[in-house]
Design a protein around this motif. Sequence first.
Motif, PDB file in Angstrom:
ATOM      1  N   SER A  21       0.832  -1.208   0.000  1.00  0.00           N
ATOM      2  CA  SER A  21       0.000   0.000   0.000  1.00  0.00           C
ATOM      3  C   SER A  21       0.863   1.253   0.000  1.00  0.00           C
ATOM      4  O   SER A  21       0.564   2.233  -0.702  1.00  0.00           O
ATOM      5  CB  SER A  21      -0.923  -0.002   1.219  1.00  0.00           C
ATOM      6  OG  SER A  21      -1.832  -1.077   1.166  1.00  0.00           O
ATOM      7  N   SER A  22       1.941   1.230   0.778  1.00  0.00           N
ATOM      8  CA  SER A  22       2.832   2.393   0.816  1.00  0.00           C
ATOM      9  C   SER A  22       3.499   2.614  -0.532  1.00  0.00           C
ATOM     10  O   SER A  22       3.651   3.755  -0.983  1.00  0.00           O
ATOM     11  CB  SER A  22       3.899   2.207   1.903  1.00  0.00           C
ATOM     12  OG  SER A  22       3.319   2.204   3.188  1.00  0.00           O
ATOM     13  N   GLU A  23       3.907   1.526  -1.177  1.00  0.00           N
ATOM     14  CA  GLU A  23       4.529   1.660  -2.496  1.00  0.00           C
ATOM     15  C   GLU A  23       3.533   2.171  -3.531  1.00  0.00           C
ATOM     16  O   GLU A  23       3.874   3.001  -4.380  1.00  0.00           O
ATOM     17  CB  GLU A  23       5.120   0.318  -2.923  1.00  0.00           C
ATOM     18  CG  GLU A  23       6.346  -0.073  -2.107  1.00  0.00           C
ATOM     19  CD  GLU A  23       6.837  -1.469  -2.394  1.00  0.00           C
ATOM     20  OE1 GLU A  23       8.045  -1.711  -2.244  1.00  0.00           O
ATOM     21  OE2 GLU A  23       6.018  -2.343  -2.774  1.00  0.00           O
ATOM     22  N   MET A  24       2.276   1.696  -3.459  1.00  0.00           N
ATOM     23  CA  MET A  24       1.273   2.168  -4.402  1.00  0.00           C
ATOM     24  C   MET A  24       0.960   3.642  -4.183  1.00  0.00           C
ATOM     25  O   MET A  24       0.723   4.386  -5.143  1.00  0.00           O
ATOM     26  CB  MET A  24       0.004   1.320  -4.295  1.00  0.00           C
ATOM     27  CG  MET A  24       0.148  -0.105  -4.826  1.00  0.00           C
ATOM     28  SD  MET A  24       0.838  -0.199  -6.517  1.00  0.00           S
ATOM     29  CE  MET A  24      -0.331   0.805  -7.428  1.00  0.00           C
ATOM     30  N   THR A  25       0.977   4.086  -2.933  1.00  0.00           N
ATOM     31  CA  THR A  25       0.787   5.505  -2.655  1.00  0.00           C
ATOM     32  C   THR A  25       1.895   6.326  -3.298  1.00  0.00           C
ATOM     33  O   THR A  25       1.664   7.385  -3.898  1.00  0.00           O
ATOM     34  CB  THR A  25       0.756   5.758  -1.140  1.00  0.00           C
ATOM     35  OG1 THR A  25      -0.360   5.071  -0.575  1.00  0.00           O
ATOM     36  CG2 THR A  25       0.650   7.237  -0.826  1.00  0.00           C
ATOM     37  N   ARG A  26       3.120   5.812  -3.209  1.00  0.00           N
ATOM     38  CA  ARG A  26       4.259   6.507  -3.815  1.00  0.00           C
ATOM     39  C   ARG A  26       4.147   6.506  -5.347  1.00  0.00           C
ATOM     40  O   ARG A  26       4.432   7.512  -6.009  1.00  0.00           O
ATOM     41  CB  ARG A  26       5.566   5.834  -3.379  1.00  0.00           C
ATOM     42  CG  ARG A  26       6.810   6.613  -3.758  1.00  0.00           C
ATOM     43  CD  ARG A  26       8.052   6.015  -3.138  1.00  0.00           C
ATOM     44  NE  ARG A  26       8.030   6.065  -1.691  1.00  0.00           N
ATOM     45  CZ  ARG A  26       8.286   7.157  -0.962  1.00  0.00           C
ATOM     46  NH1 ARG A  26       8.578   8.293  -1.574  1.00  0.00           N
ATOM     47  NH2 ARG A  26       8.252   7.098   0.345  1.00  0.00           N
ATOM     48  N   ILE A  27       3.723   5.387  -5.919  1.00  0.00           N
ATOM     49  CA  ILE A  27       3.554   5.304  -7.373  1.00  0.00           C
ATOM     50  C   ILE A  27       2.463   6.265  -7.842  1.00  0.00           C
ATOM     51  O   ILE A  27       2.628   6.998  -8.828  1.00  0.00           O
ATOM     52  CB  ILE A  27       3.224   3.856  -7.793  1.00  0.00           C
ATOM     53  CG1 ILE A  27       4.441   2.938  -7.562  1.00  0.00           C
ATOM     54  CG2 ILE A  27       2.800   3.801  -9.259  1.00  0.00           C
ATOM     55  CD1 ILE A  27       4.132   1.463  -7.682  1.00  0.00           C
ATOM     56  N   HIS A  28       1.344   6.293  -7.119  1.00  0.00           N
ATOM     57  CA  HIS A  28       0.223   7.144  -7.524  1.00  0.00           C
ATOM     58  C   HIS A  28       0.526   8.632  -7.355  1.00  0.00           C
ATOM     59  O   HIS A  28      -0.180   9.482  -7.913  1.00  0.00           O
ATOM     60  CB  HIS A  28      -1.028   6.772  -6.731  1.00  0.00           C
ATOM     61  CG  HIS A  28      -1.635   5.481  -7.153  1.00  0.00           C
ATOM     62  ND1 HIS A  28      -2.318   4.642  -6.296  1.00  0.00           N
ATOM     63  CD2 HIS A  28      -1.636   4.852  -8.357  1.00  0.00           C
ATOM     64  CE1 HIS A  28      -2.718   3.578  -6.943  1.00  0.00           C
ATOM     65  NE2 HIS A  28      -2.313   3.677  -8.197  1.00  0.00           N
ATOM     66  N   ALA A  29       1.578   8.940  -6.603  1.00  0.00           N
ATOM     67  CA  ALA A  29       1.987  10.340  -6.472  1.00  0.00           C
ATOM     68  C   ALA A  29       2.706  10.834  -7.730  1.00  0.00           C
ATOM     69  O   ALA A  29       2.863  12.048  -7.921  1.00  0.00           O
ATOM     70  CB  ALA A  29       2.889  10.510  -5.252  1.00  0.00           C
ATOM     71  N   LEU A  30       3.133   9.924  -8.594  1.00  0.00           N
ATOM     72  CA  LEU A  30       3.740  10.295  -9.859  1.00  0.00           C
ATOM     73  C   LEU A  30       2.654  10.763 -10.833  1.00  0.00           C
ATOM     74  O   LEU A  30       1.482  10.385 -10.702  1.00  0.00           O
ATOM     75  CB  LEU A  30       4.472   9.098 -10.479  1.00  0.00           C
ATOM     76  CG  LEU A  30       5.629   8.484  -9.693  1.00  0.00           C
ATOM     77  CD1 LEU A  30       6.079   7.194 -10.364  1.00  0.00           C
ATOM     78  CD2 LEU A  30       6.788   9.456  -9.579  1.00  0.00           C
ATOM     79  N   PRO A  31       3.003  11.564 -11.822  1.00  0.00           N
ATOM     80  CA  PRO A  31       2.021  11.907 -12.854  1.00  0.00           C
ATOM     81  C   PRO A  31       1.467  10.632 -13.498  1.00  0.00           C
ATOM     82  O   PRO A  31       2.213   9.679 -13.757  1.00  0.00           O
ATOM     83  CB  PRO A  31       2.829  12.735 -13.856  1.00  0.00           C
ATOM     84  CG  PRO A  31       3.965  13.288 -13.060  1.00  0.00           C
ATOM     85  CD  PRO A  31       4.302  12.249 -12.044  1.00  0.00           C
ATOM     86  N   GLU A  32       0.189  10.605 -13.761  1.00  0.00           N
ATOM     87  CA  GLU A  32      -0.463   9.384 -14.248  1.00  0.00           C
ATOM     88  C   GLU A  32       0.138   8.880 -15.552  1.00  0.00           C
ATOM     89  O   GLU A  32       0.178   7.670 -15.809  1.00  0.00           O
ATOM     90  CB  GLU A  32      -1.964   9.638 -14.419  1.00  0.00           C
ATOM     91  CG  GLU A  32      -2.759   8.392 -14.746  1.00  0.00           C
ATOM     92  CD  GLU A  32      -4.257   8.649 -14.802  1.00  0.00           C
ATOM     93  OE1 GLU A  32      -5.002   7.698 -15.079  1.00  0.00           O
ATOM     94  OE2 GLU A  32      -4.667   9.806 -14.566  1.00  0.00           O
ATOM     95  N   SER A  33       0.624   9.795 -16.371  1.00  0.00           N
ATOM     96  CA  SER A  33       1.180   9.403 -17.671  1.00  0.00           C
ATOM     97  C   SER A  33       2.589   8.830 -17.576  1.00  0.00           C
ATOM     98  O   SER A  33       3.125   8.342 -18.573  1.00  0.00           O
ATOM     99  CB  SER A  33       1.222  10.611 -18.608  1.00  0.00           C
ATOM    100  OG  SER A  33       2.131  11.595 -18.113  1.00  0.00           O
TER     101      SER A  33
END
Length: 422
Positions: free
Chosen positions: A125-137
């Motif tokens: 979950s923490s890693e996905m939060t970090r990934i989703h903080a990146l621009p979606e593209s």
Amino acid sequence: MSDFNPVLITLPDSLTPALALKILPYGLTIHKILVQNDGRTHDIVIGPESPQGHVTQKYTNSIVGRYANRIPVGKHALERNGFSSEFVALPNESPHVSLHGGPVGFDALPWTHLCGDTTPELFSSSEMTRIHALPESSYAIFRLKSPSGDQGFPGTLSVEALIALVGPEKTRPLSEYSLGSIVLVYRAKLEDSNVVTPINLTQHWGFNLDASLRLETEPLSIKGHSLTIKADRVAELSSNALATGRFLSVLDLPAHDHTSKAVAENMPPGGYDDYYLFEEAANRSAPTRFSLSSFSDSSDYLRDLLRASDDEERGVRADPCVILSSERSGLKLEFDTNQRGVMFYTNAMANPADGARKKIHGGSGTSGNGDAYGPASAAFLEFHNPISSFLFDENKDGEDTLLTPDEMYHHYVRCDVKFKSS
């Protein structure tokens, strides 16, 4: 087919981003790496013009697995930390050699692009939060399920791959500056409770930093590229390129001492197709596997990987383990990985009569036109752990390239793309 429709990964900061990727779900293939600098567009990986061309131009920028490189054909007994299985390696390169996972490896399979409401299973979950903080593209996650018995490998294996772009933190008026970073993260775990299986993934990508500048009067070559590999040993190979388990010192082999030297310097007549073991100082502390019992929602192995290379808070500041650069284009690639070594291949087995060359590289784009890529046209840099490690007793229960049901496979490669103005 959707498997050949490129997934565009790009940094959204401008209408002409400095860095972009086109990824094919077929074979998790990096069809293009587009770099903008000095008003020019470069595609720095070789390959066919058409996405469907990767079906026949195998191992060109695709992932390979379940196991990179060569394994002796036949039955192998596997044992790690009390788990045991049997593995039957299938022939494809020759009657005696199984190459890159067997006749139908991960490079020839459709990967599922996880988008919409589909949640990755192998990132916390923490890693996905970090990934989703990146621009979606700027990122995509892909999944592949490999059933038990696939190409003779035991155990059902679930694999997920993150491919992301990270932009530079600042724009600085320096002679050399960052254009961004490419991050690859592979995760895998077994779905069976009583087996052990070999796994050693890699991206089989081939670089030419000058290919988009080629003139009709000159050959397409990486011999003038400068290469550094921070390795002190090279794997000894048998006559059919199978690993013997021994490593030779590069101090005794000038051709294999890659320290800021041109690829052509001391290059063997047949080119390079060699595995280099990084020196101890170049090894990263990040694990190549971790216990599933220790992996929780708060676990985060991506913190430093998804930070800009010039971010002052980035915790990992180790020197790159591999550097490939060209004075002509001004481009430089700096690689970091948690794998113990790299396979360096100069496309020695390529034949210009076979396949196609991209138009941006001076080719016709047409397969069989006689103007495809030849030997020394690319520097393939394939980061993975030592070849066939599970065959040798000295690796038992250590870095043996085996995976048990209580472990998660974790593999990353980061490539910082830089440009030096003339």
